[in-house]
Design an enzyme around this catalytic site. Sequence first.
Site, PDB file in Angstrom:
ATOM      1  N   SER A  14      49.770 -23.021   3.122  1.00 14.60           N
ATOM      2  CA  SER A  14      50.374 -23.300   4.427  1.00 14.60           C
ATOM      3  C   SER A  14      49.468 -24.150   5.310  1.00 14.60           C
ATOM      4  CB  SER A  14      50.732 -21.996   5.138  1.00 14.60           C
ATOM      5  OG  SER A  14      49.573 -21.295   5.521  1.00 14.60           O
ATOM      6  N   LYS A  47      48.539 -20.019  10.413  1.00 10.21           N
ATOM      7  CA  LYS A  47      49.338 -21.059  11.069  1.00 10.21           C
ATOM      8  C   LYS A  47      48.560 -21.612  12.258  1.00 10.21           C
ATOM      9  CE  LYS A  47      53.598 -20.468   9.121  1.00 10.21           C
ATOM     10  NZ  LYS A  47      53.238 -20.528   7.711  1.00 10.21           N
TER      11      LYS A  47
END
Lengths: 195, 195
Positions: free
Chosen positions: B116, B153
Amino acid sequence: MKVKRTLQDVEKKIIAFFLKNGRMPSYSEITEIIGVRSKSVAHFWVAKLLDAGVLQKDAKGFLTLTRNPRALKLAGEVCAGFPASAEEEIRDIVSFDEYLVRNPESSFLLSVTGDSMIDAGIREKDIVIVETKKEPGDGDIVLAEVDGNWTMKYFCRKGKTVTLEAANPKYSPIIPRADLRIAGVITAVIRKYHK
Amino acid sequence: MKVKRTLQDVEKKIIAFFLKNGRMPSYSEITEIIGVRSKSVAHFWVAKLLDAGVLQKDAKGFLTLTRNPRALKLAGEVCAGFPASAEEEIRDIVSFDEYLVRNPESSFLLSVTGDSMIDAGIREKDIVIVETKKEPGDGDIVLAEVDGNWTMKYFCRKGKTVTLEAANPKYSPIIPRADLRIAGVITAVIRKYHK
DNA sequence: TTGACAATAGAACGATCGTTCTATATCATA
DNA sequence: TATGATATAGAACGATCGTTCTATTGTCAA
């Protein structure tokens, strides 16, 4: 104003002393830092910490900390459920100085410039550990001299021929002339946020 | 078989003792490790090392190493000409344990899974340092719970709204519901080659 | 209130600490 | 060879070390 002395208090003060001074305190010094007037009280509390396994004695009878106070817990690879349930399963601690550097005398640090290894996840301002006196193998990332400049490249050996390849399509592979100069092999990458 | 004792030999043996035992040797122990029979000889050599600046004495008169023996040299950002000429200019040393971790008690390590944050140079099997008890700011990389899984994130704050964005076009930005759970802020990334 | 236990104080012990002294051995160089 | 500098040995000093002892104080439950 009475202060209740707890085992945790004493432990914290001893660890603080160790972190500040780089060595364990003597019983006299423990007497000072925990705020009592008799060495026997320090001995009393140290005996408790030895019993609790927080402190140890080495072969010569010197006090040592059982665990490196700077070490961090390493959570498992599986993040699911973390951190609520994993508190108990966390284990494995690491001292970065020992973990990252095998041969301090033949290693040095380099602040990365340029984007030649961007696709390998090595970015500008990262710090890399370069180990000289290490034979580069196929696929290793090396610090090499190319066109008079030092840069990082993949060291690719196919049979007898060696090529230096960047991890960036901008740069073409290089087949070095005879005078291939390699300063060392990159053994680790460190990036720190929030300076 | 006569062995010539040099200042470097004595220094190396004292450093070796420190690395092995986590503390400095006493004069009696120095007498042993350098292989002589009188404490005054140890004192003789230690005086030389103090003079040479290799050893110091702290406020209480205890011997300490002037430099962390695990510390590495940090070469300048400019690689041109390195390493032939830069040997003299190299300076600035670092202990990773101190450099990377500000609050050991509120930090832990995590082995990265998933891709990610690949475009931020954080790759699978990298180790990240997560600091809890740190307020995430706009642009920070955080460890957050998304759809019941913990993942990394970008934390993006625009006015009052918060979005979580991956550094990978595969994943869409997330506007979290009320129960946004953030375990901590990523303060460093470590990657080690050649395990 | 009393008794039991935990915590602190203070003194003393031999052992080791770091330091300093004299004396001897080794080496390089004139 | 002679001489001075360097290196080692050994003994001694007061200071601090870690340990252990007795005695006193504080806390909490019966």
